[in-house]
Design a protein around this motif. Structure first.
Motif, PDB file in Angstrom:
ATOM      1  N   VAL A 152      47.912  90.656  55.932  1.00 50.65           N
ATOM      2  CA  VAL A 152      48.001  89.408  55.128  1.00 50.65           C
ATOM      3  C   VAL A 152      46.893  88.825  54.906  1.00 50.65           C
ATOM      4  N   ILE A 208      53.119  84.265  48.482  1.00 47.58           N
ATOM      5  CA  ILE A 208      53.034  85.824  48.892  1.00 47.58           C
ATOM      6  C   ILE A 208      52.926  86.130  47.422  1.00 47.58           C
ATOM      7  N   ILE A 239      44.693  84.601  53.632  1.00 49.49           N
ATOM      8  CA  ILE A 239      44.749  83.762  52.684  1.00 49.49           C
ATOM      9  C   ILE A 239      43.932  83.069  52.242  1.00 49.49           C
ATOM     10  N   LEU A 278      48.472  84.860  50.452  1.00 48.95           N
ATOM     11  CA  LEU A 278      49.155  83.923  51.047  1.00 48.95           C
ATOM     12  C   LEU A 278      48.350  82.450  51.023  1.00 48.95           C
ATOM     13  N   ASN A 286      53.948  81.181  55.227  1.00 45.29           N
ATOM     14  CA  ASN A 286      54.528  82.407  55.041  1.00 45.29           C
ATOM     15  C   ASN A 286      54.251  83.110  55.924  1.00 45.29           C
TER      16      ASN A 286
END
Length: 211
Positions: free
Chosen positions: A120, A138, A122, A65, A70
């Motif tokens: 997920v 994404i 970052i 992400l 998000n």
């Protein structure tokens, strides 16, 4: 389409966006290792990652992400897990921690091996986040190597064979860490470390308690 190679200071983000929408795949640097990604809206692109890696469809991709907002586009934040997610995100994002959560319906089944969860993360690399943001924030991703081969920590470590299978390549030298992310599953009653990578279990336990 001819294969395109961009240097890190000469990237056309519009070409990346347009290409991935058409089902192309990209090799790009993250803070941990080099990854290969495809648009979350392109089943053809996601399928191409598995074909390029010669990878079993039982191995899910994770979603990198560009920003924390998000997460809720693709994952369910359970009320009972909000506090833990907040602590982990505040401490380790951007960074080398992948969090497994329950997925939303919009996540393609092929991306998560027909499962009901999604990982997920970052990345702590501005260039990676800019690339991810250019395709909607994404980017389904996995390591940029044929399954069983060494995970590439730099552009130079990418195998020629694998590079030939991608449509866009970003040459940005070495990834800062060179170690894969740690993966923690928060869908269980008690969090579980699925892979210990750059962040050690002991450090996570200091933050959220015994796991």
């Amino acid at each position: 389409m001819k294969r395109i190679v961009f240097k890190k200071d000469n990237i056309d983000f519009q070409i990346i966006e347009n290409s991935l929408k058409l089902g192309k795949i990209i090799i790009y640097p993250t803070d941990t290792v080099y990854g290969v990604g495809a648009s979350i809206d392109s089943i053809d692109g996601i399928n191409k990652i598995y074909t390029a890696k010669e990878r079993n469809f039982k191995s899910p991709l994770i979603a990198l992400l560009s920003k924390r907002e998000n997460i809720e586009k693709i994952a369910i934040i359970e009320e009972t897990k909000k506090d833990i997610i907040e602590k982990l995100a505040n401490e380790y994002w951007p960074g080398a921690l992948t969090i497994i959560l329950k997925k939303k319906e919009c996540v393609p089944a092929i991306m998560v091996s027909d499962g009901d969860t999604v990982g997920v993360r970052i990345p702590n690399l501005k260039l990676a986040r800019e690339i991810i943001e250019s395709v909607g924030g994404i980017l389904p991703t996995t390591s940029a190597n044929i399954s069983g081969e060494k995970t590439p920590r730099s552009f130079e470590e990418l195998s020629e064979e694998f590079k030939e299978r991608a449509d866009i390549l970003i040459d940005a030298g070495e990834s800062p860490l060179g170690v894969e992310s740690t993966i923690i599953d928060l869908t269980k009653d008690v969090p579980v470390i699925l892979r210990e990578g750059a962040i050690k279990k002991e450090a996570i336990e200091k933050l959220i308690g015994k796991i």
